[in-house]
Write a protein that holds these residues in place. Structure first.
Motif, short mmCIF file in Angstrom:
data_model
loop_
_atom_site.label_atom_id
_atom_site.label_comp_id
_atom_site.label_asym_id
_atom_site.label_seq_id
_atom_site.Cartn_x
_atom_site.Cartn_y
_atom_site.Cartn_z
N MET A 120 0.80 -1.25 0.12
CA MET A 120 0.22 0.08 -0.03
C MET A 120 0.88 1.19 -0.06
O MET A 120 1.72 1.23 0.67
CB MET A 120 -0.92 -0.02 1.09
CG MET A 120 -1.79 1.29 1.32
SD MET A 120 -2.88 1.07 2.61
CE MET A 120 -3.79 2.58 2.65
N THR A 121 0.70 2.20 -0.95
CA THR A 121 1.40 3.34 -0.96
C THR A 121 0.65 4.54 -0.90
O THR A 121 -0.29 4.71 -1.91
CB THR A 121 2.55 3.39 -2.38
OG1 THR A 121 3.07 2.29 -2.38
CG2 THR A 121 3.16 4.52 -2.17
N GLY A 122 0.75 5.52 -0.22
CA GLY A 122 0.14 6.85 -0.22
C GLY A 122 1.05 7.99 -0.68
O GLY A 122 2.01 7.74 -1.34
N ASP A 123 0.59 9.15 -0.71
CA ASP A 123 1.33 10.30 -1.08
C ASP A 123 2.41 10.54 -0.29
O ASP A 123 3.53 11.08 -0.83
CB ASP A 123 0.31 11.54 -1.30
CG ASP A 123 -0.67 11.38 -2.19
OD1 ASP A 123 -0.38 10.47 -3.39
OD2 ASP A 123 -1.77 11.86 -2.39
N CYS A 124 2.26 10.39 1.06
CA CYS A 124 3.47 10.75 1.99
C CYS A 124 3.85 9.54 2.73
O CYS A 124 4.93 9.58 3.43
CB CYS A 124 2.79 11.61 2.77
SG CYS A 124 1.91 12.82 2.23
N THR A 125 3.40 8.18 2.76
CA THR A 125 3.89 7.11 3.38
C THR A 125 3.77 5.86 2.57
O THR A 125 3.11 5.88 1.54
CB THR A 125 3.17 7.02 4.59
OG1 THR A 125 1.82 6.56 4.24
CG2 THR A 125 3.17 8.04 5.57
N ARG A 126 4.60 5.04 2.91
CA ARG A 126 4.51 3.67 2.00
C ARG A 126 4.52 2.47 3.06
O ARG A 126 5.49 2.38 3.97
CB ARG A 126 6.01 3.54 1.30
CG ARG A 126 6.08 2.23 0.41
CD ARG A 126 7.17 2.71 -0.46
NE ARG A 126 8.53 2.64 0.08
CZ ARG A 126 9.20 3.78 0.42
NH1 ARG A 126 8.75 5.06 0.03
NH2 ARG A 126 10.29 3.67 0.91
N LEU A 127 3.52 1.67 2.90
CA LEU A 127 3.67 0.36 3.67
C LEU A 127 3.79 -0.78 2.82
O LEU A 127 3.06 -1.11 1.92
CB LEU A 127 1.95 0.30 4.10
CG LEU A 127 1.72 -0.91 5.17
CD1 LEU A 127 2.73 -0.91 6.32
CD2 LEU A 127 0.18 -0.62 5.51
N GLU A 128 4.84 -1.50 3.27
CA GLU A 128 5.07 -2.88 2.61
C GLU A 128 5.13 -3.80 3.41
O GLU A 128 5.74 -3.88 4.51
CB GLU A 128 6.54 -2.60 1.97
CG GLU A 128 6.79 -1.17 1.11
CD GLU A 128 8.33 -0.93 0.85
OE1 GLU A 128 8.98 -0.98 -0.11
OE2 GLU A 128 8.97 -0.51 1.84
N ARG A 129 4.48 -5.01 3.16
CA ARG A 129 4.23 -6.05 3.78
C ARG A 129 5.40 -7.43 3.04
O ARG A 129 5.12 -7.30 1.73
CB ARG A 129 2.86 -6.61 3.66
CG ARG A 129 1.81 -5.70 4.62
CD ARG A 129 0.45 -6.22 4.58
NE ARG A 129 -0.48 -5.47 5.44
CZ ARG A 129 -0.69 -5.61 6.49
NH1 ARG A 129 -0.07 -6.60 7.43
NH2 ARG A 129 -1.60 -4.73 7.18
N SER A 130 5.75 -7.88 3.80
CA SER A 130 6.81 -9.10 3.31
C SER A 130 6.71 -10.23 4.24
O SER A 130 5.99 -10.20 5.29
CB SER A 130 8.18 -8.36 3.09
OG SER A 130 8.47 -8.06 4.49
N THR A 131 7.57 -11.37 3.96
CA THR A 131 7.73 -12.29 5.16
C THR A 131 8.98 -12.47 5.22
O THR A 131 10.00 -12.07 4.30
CB THR A 131 7.06 -13.64 4.55
OG1 THR A 131 7.46 -13.86 3.15
CG2 THR A 131 5.59 -13.70 4.42
N THR A 132 9.37 -13.04 6.51
CA THR A 132 10.76 -13.27 6.84
C THR A 132 11.25 -14.51 6.18
O THR A 132 10.48 -15.22 5.85
CB THR A 132 10.98 -13.38 8.34
OG1 THR A 132 10.31 -14.59 8.99
CG2 THR A 132 10.44 -12.05 8.92
N ASP A 133 12.47 -14.82 6.37
CA ASP A 133 12.89 -16.17 5.81
C ASP A 133 12.27 -17.41 6.30
O ASP A 133 12.19 -18.47 5.85
CB ASP A 133 14.35 -16.42 6.05
CG ASP A 133 15.43 -15.31 5.13
OD1 ASP A 133 14.65 -14.94 4.16
OD2 ASP A 133 16.56 -15.10 5.52
N ARG A 134 11.77 -17.13 7.75
CA ARG A 134 10.95 -18.12 8.54
C ARG A 134 9.53 -18.23 8.12
O ARG A 134 8.79 -18.73 8.93
CB ARG A 134 11.22 -18.09 9.91
CG ARG A 134 12.68 -18.52 10.53
CD ARG A 134 12.98 -18.65 11.78
NE ARG A 134 14.01 -19.16 12.28
CZ ARG A 134 14.59 -19.56 13.31
NH1 ARG A 134 13.75 -19.34 14.55
NH2 ARG A 134 15.59 -19.90 13.67
N GLY A 135 9.24 -17.27 7.35
CA GLY A 135 7.69 -17.15 6.92
C GLY A 135 6.87 -16.19 7.74
O GLY A 135 5.45 -16.26 7.49
#
Length: 263
Positions: free
Chosen positions: A1-16
């Motif tokens: 999710m990306t806004g005009d002023c902030t950026r939210l990034e979701r991911s997973t670690t190597d352990r999931g």
């Protein structure tokens, strides 16, 4: 999710494990104007609706934030000012603290007013040695009103909170580390904060949430209240897969071998 002023990034670690990184990225000074508050509010609502197992809050740019855009305050009535602060508590500060996972704040440089107050709502604050912090609202006749004074007092004591707020001075990261406000100092704070967020995400998430809830009990009504809520909060952990699996792992393979799933 990306806004005009902030950026939210979701991911997973190597352990999931689910990890979220929320980045402030709003011009050279990352000023908190209406657009910034709206973008941040939307990202925090997203996190609350689908909590990961750890959150890292950081910033791009020369500074973490130069503070609030003073245009936001111009001409506000008493009623409008009250609504503003109540809204920011309800939509930013309270939801951050209520996230059922660890929240890490990384400060690589100057961190003023709203950004510092948001940092104080996080569980752990990491800073670069060159970072400076300040609650400088006195320059416009205000006091910090997003929870900064009281959360600073919790970490550093009421006398130091009054000093920092009333003088409006900027304090270096080493001083605030000595005061117990900043948890860790790192030359490469971004890398250190990401590593810590990954480590926490891979950990026993339900236990971390229980820790937050017990400490919240102490914050709201003291040790007696925290003691009263602890048996139920901690007792519930015996119903989690993570505790049962970690106990078996400890007994069969020794400490430090358990793999957690957050359940």
């Amino acid at each position: 999710m990306t806004g005009d002023c902030t950026r939210l990034e979701r991911s997973t670690t190597d352990r999931g494990a689910a990890l979220a990184v929320l980045t402030i990225d709003h011009g050279d000074l990352n000023l908190f104007d209406r657009a910034m508050f709206d973008s941040l509010t939307a990202d925090i609502a997203d996190l609350a609706a689908g909590p990961p197992r750890a959150v890292l809050l950081r910033a791009e740019g020369r500074v973490v934030s130069g503070g609030v855009d003073v245009h936001l305050f111009d001409g506000l009535t008493v009623e409008q000012g009250t609504v503003l602060w109540r809204t920011l508590f309800e939509r930013i500060i309270a939801p951050i603290e209520a996230l059922p996972c660890p929240v890490v704040f990384a400060a690589h440089a100057l961190t003023l007013t709203a950004a510092f107050e948001i940092a104080l709502a996080c569980d752990l604050i990491l800073a670069a040695p060159k970072a400076k912090f300040g609650l400088v609202e006195t320059v416009v006749g205000l006091t910090p009103s997003m929870g900064g004074p009281q959360r600073l007092a919790e970490r550093a004591g009421s006398g130091r909170a009054r000093e920092l707020v009333m003088t409006g001075d900027r304090y270096d990261a080493a001083t605030l580390h000595d005061w117990g406000v900043v948890n860790q100092l790192h030359d490469d704070v971004d890398a250190a904060a990401r590593a810590l967020a990954v480590r926490l995400a891979d950990g026993p998430t339900r236990a971390h949430d229980a820790t937050k809830r017990i400490i919240a009990g102490w914050r709201s009504a003291g040790v007696g209240h925290a003691d009263a809520v602890t048996p139920e909060v901690s007792g519930a952990l015996f119903g989690t897969e993570d505790l049962r699996g970690a106990v078996r792992s400890f007994l069969e393979a020794g400490p430090g071998k358990a793999v957690y799933t957050g359940r």
